[in-house]
Design an enzyme around this catalytic site. Structure first.
Site, PDB file in Angstrom:
ATOM      1  N   THR A 177      -9.932  -8.757 -15.533  1.00  0.00           N
ATOM      2  CA  THR A 177      -9.699  -9.595 -16.712  1.00  0.00           C
ATOM      3  C   THR A 177      -8.945 -10.875 -16.358  1.00  0.00           C
ATOM      4  OG1 THR A 177      -7.809  -8.168 -17.062  1.00  0.00           O
ATOM      5  CG2 THR A 177      -9.718  -7.788 -18.472  1.00  0.00           C
ATOM      6  N   GLY A 196      -4.033  -4.034   2.955  1.00  0.00           N
ATOM      7  CA  GLY A 196      -5.464  -4.070   2.678  1.00  0.00           C
ATOM      8  C   GLY A 196      -5.962  -2.871   1.892  1.00  0.00           C
ATOM      9  N   GLY A 210      -5.408  -2.574  -1.523  1.00  0.00           N
ATOM     10  CA  GLY A 210      -5.471  -2.897  -2.942  1.00  0.00           C
ATOM     11  C   GLY A 210      -4.129  -2.760  -3.645  1.00  0.00           C
ATOM     12  N   LEU A 211      -3.049  -2.600  -2.886  1.00  0.00           N
ATOM     13  CA  LEU A 211      -1.722  -2.509  -3.500  1.00  0.00           C
ATOM     14  C   LEU A 211      -0.948  -3.812  -3.313  1.00  0.00           C
ATOM     15  CD1 LEU A 211      -0.848   1.164  -2.503  1.00  0.00           C
ATOM     16  CD2 LEU A 211      -1.809   0.327  -4.658  1.00  0.00           C
ATOM     17  N   SER A 212      -1.679  -4.859  -2.920  1.00  0.00           N
ATOM     18  CA  SER A 212      -1.127  -6.213  -2.871  1.00  0.00           C
ATOM     19  C   SER A 212      -0.051  -6.426  -1.834  1.00  0.00           C
ATOM     20  CB  SER A 212      -0.577  -6.614  -4.239  1.00  0.00           C
ATOM     21  OG  SER A 212      -1.548  -7.345  -4.881  1.00  0.00           O
ATOM     22  N   ASP A 217      -1.372 -10.388  -8.926  1.00  0.00           N
ATOM     23  CA  ASP A 217      -0.643  -9.755  -7.822  1.00  0.00           C
ATOM     24  C   ASP A 217       0.717 -10.410  -7.603  1.00  0.00           C
ATOM     25  OD1 ASP A 217      -3.023  -8.455  -7.666  1.00  0.00           O
ATOM     26  OD2 ASP A 217      -3.618  -9.282  -5.725  1.00  0.00           O
TER      27      ASP A 217
HETATM   28  P1  ADP Z   1      -3.838  -6.208  -0.102  1.00  0.00           P
HETATM   29  O1  ADP Z   1      -3.147  -7.392  -0.675  1.00  0.00           O
HETATM   30  O2  ADP Z   1      -4.616  -5.447  -1.110  1.00  0.00           O
HETATM   31  O3  ADP Z   1      -2.929  -5.307   0.668  1.00  0.00           O
HETATM   32  P2  ADP Z   1      -5.152  -8.255   1.404  1.00  0.00           P
HETATM   33  O4  ADP Z   1      -6.366  -8.252   2.230  1.00  0.00           O
HETATM   34  O5  ADP Z   1      -5.072  -9.211   0.269  1.00  0.00           O
HETATM   35  O6  ADP Z   1      -4.913  -6.756   0.929  1.00  0.00           O
HETATM   36  O7  ADP Z   1      -3.879  -8.577   2.313  1.00  0.00           O
HETATM   37  C1  ADP Z   1      -3.680  -7.851   3.524  1.00  0.00           C
HETATM   38  C2  ADP Z   1      -3.167  -8.806   4.589  1.00  0.00           C
HETATM   39  O8  ADP Z   1      -1.786  -9.159   4.340  1.00  0.00           O
HETATM   40  C3  ADP Z   1      -3.150  -8.178   5.976  1.00  0.00           C
HETATM   41  O9  ADP Z   1      -4.400  -8.297   6.601  1.00  0.00           O
HETATM   42  C4  ADP Z   1      -2.077  -9.008   6.669  1.00  0.00           C
HETATM   43  O10 ADP Z   1      -2.598 -10.256   7.104  1.00  0.00           O
HETATM   44  C5  ADP Z   1      -1.081  -9.290   5.554  1.00  0.00           C
HETATM   45  N1  ADP Z   1       0.005  -8.275   5.571  1.00  0.00           N
HETATM   46  C6  ADP Z   1       0.327  -7.446   4.586  1.00  0.00           C
HETATM   47  N2  ADP Z   1       1.368  -6.637   4.935  1.00  0.00           N
HETATM   48  C7  ADP Z   1       1.702  -6.970   6.184  1.00  0.00           C
HETATM   49  C8  ADP Z   1       2.669  -6.486   7.121  1.00  0.00           C
HETATM   50  N3  ADP Z   1       3.497  -5.493   6.827  1.00  0.00           N
HETATM   51  N4  ADP Z   1       2.705  -7.060   8.339  1.00  0.00           N
HETATM   52  C9  ADP Z   1       1.872  -8.064   8.645  1.00  0.00           C
HETATM   53  N5  ADP Z   1       0.933  -8.539   7.835  1.00  0.00           N
HETATM   54  C10 ADP Z   1       0.837  -8.024   6.606  1.00  0.00           C
HETATM   55 MG    MG Z   2      -4.070  -9.073  -1.550  1.00  0.00          MG
END
Ligand code: ADP
Ligand code: MG
Length: 425
Positions: free
Chosen positions: A77, A162, A164-166, A212
């Protein structure tokens, strides 16, 4: 298939805690209480001071944190000017840091030992890795006229990436707090969320809505937070204190998400364009009701299905808020079920694994509500349960889900927490 090395045996609730061995995040199945209990400030500071070449001043060290989020209802939404109802959760990213005057944000990941630096005054082009979230946030803060300062920091996370929990929004908001003077960004949490969203849209290159970053910045302990994505009006929606939020990962990686996301956006835009032929004042699906949709002549079947989902999902968000206020958990359960069915049948972003997790959850006594959450095609479901139902839920999932899908589920019992903040000494 995602299978972390540190996965505990099935049948144990996973709670985030930091391990003794160098701060590498593991899930030890302990049931703990309290807010931000996954972050041990003293240990994190000690780890920062143990980094090679560390020469900072202990008194200058700050610890900032930003939460992940789970969306309770209101899926897809946000880019239709609609309503969302996420909660910030106690799966979080924390950064211990000392400010520097070298114009660089230098960050070590505790999980891997990797260190990278970003030139905050001239971030250059995106590198295509996690540093983009830090660099993009620095760039957008500077563009918005906010003060930014370099730092030497150490990052720990209890938030799966990655899934989906942002984790991306949590990384942006934690970076924003690390780059800001002590006490945090000079703007409101909502304004900070918008700056972080621009970092993700324009620098990282992900076309996401505001939800998010909003949840990670504006979360309220014990509450979900409602956002009107058109007016940006927002408010806390108290959750019944006895309800436990369960997040269950399907073990299915979200590979189809980005192409499907763009297709769904295009479908929604087609529906708006078709209705606008009769109703010129319409700007977004937010302005359309089912009667207006029925009057549209030049509307293809797919666009109509997508539009119906959005129109009804917006109503479900508002009804869920009312049902929570009235403590009518049976109604919340109906609304979650209707949302899931609509995402499966009309918006077509579920998958058999998510459907099965919802079916098992909804069939467990004491689980009040369950639906897929996030963009779908894998990732997680969210369930609201009475505390004594959680062991039974996990046992049922352990028994039935891997056998029927060959996937390994992961379950977190989470709490709704406050948005990004600084941990005081
Ligand atoms: P989501 O936001 O759903 O977890 P995204 O694909 O939007 O998935 O974001 C994931 C990306 O955020 C990872 O590929 C990485 O680049 C970055 N990221 C998230 N958490 C970390 C972490 N703890 N250490 C390093 N990079 C991170
Ligand atoms: Mg994300």
């Amino acid at each position: 298939m995602e299978e972390p090395q540190d996965r505990p045996p099935l049948g144990r609730l996973q709670r985030p805690t930091l391990a003794d061995d160098g701060g590498i995040v593991r899930y030890d199945g302990q049931m703990t209480t309290g807010t931000h209990e996954g972050i041990d400030r003293e240990r994190l500071v000690a780890q920062l001071e143990g980094l090679a070449g560390w020469s900072g001043d202990r008194d200058a060290v700050r610890v900032v944190r930003a939460p992940g989020r789970v969306n309770l209802i209101g899926e897809y939404t946000d880019f239709n000017d609609g309503y969302v109802l996420p909660a910030a959760i106690d799966l979080e990213i924390a950064i211990a840091l000392a400010p520097t005057d070298d114009g660089r944000a230098t960050l070590t990941l505790a999980a891997t030992g990797e260190t990278a630096a970003v030139e905050i005054d001239d971030v250059g082009v995106a590198a295509g890795d996690w540093t983009d979230y830090v660099a993009g946030t620095a760039r957008e803060m500077a563009r918005a006229g906010q003060p930014v300062r370099g730092f030497r920091g150490l990052l720990v996370s209890t938030l799966p990436e990655g899934s989906g929990l942002s984790s991306s929004a949590a990384l942006e908001l934690a970076s924003a707090w690390a780059l800001s003077p002590a006490g945090g960004p000079a703007v409101t949490p909502l304004e900070m969320a918008r700056v972080a969203q621009r970092a993700e849209n324009e620098y990282v290159g992900v076309r996401c809505g505001l939800m998010d970053q909003f949840a990670s910045a504006c979360g309220v302990a014990g509450s979900a937070v409602m956002l009107d994505c058109r007016t940006l009006e927002h408010r806390a929606v108290a959750l019944p204190p006895e309800l436990v939020i369960c997040v269950i990962h399907s073990g299915v990686p979200r590979t189809l998400v980005s192409s499907a996301y763009n297709e769904r956006r295009a479908d929604c835009e087609r529906a708006v364009a078709a209705v606008r032929l009769q109703e010129p004042g319409v700007r977004a699906l937010r302005d359309i009701d089912l009667e207006m949709l029925a009057r549209a002549t030049d509307l293809d079947r797919v666009a109509e299905m997508r539009a119906r989902h959005i129109i009804e999902e917006n109503d479900r968000v508002l009804e869920t808020i009312d049902a929570l206020a009235a403590h009518d958990l049976a109604r919340v359960g109906e609304l979650f079920a209707a949302s899931h069915a609509s995402l499966r049948d009309l918006f077509q972003v579920s998958c058999p694994e998510l459907d099965l997790l919802v079916e098992i959850s909804a069939g467990t006594p004491g689980v009040m509500a369950a639906r897929m959450t996030g963009a779908g095609f894998g990732g997680c479901i969210v369930a609201l349960a009475m505390p004594d139902a959680v062991d039974d839920l996990w046992a049922r999932i352990e028994r039935d889900y891997p056998a029927r899908t060959s996937r390994t589920p992961r379950l977190w019992q989470v709490r709704a927490v406050a948005g990004a903040s600084e941990l005081s000494v």
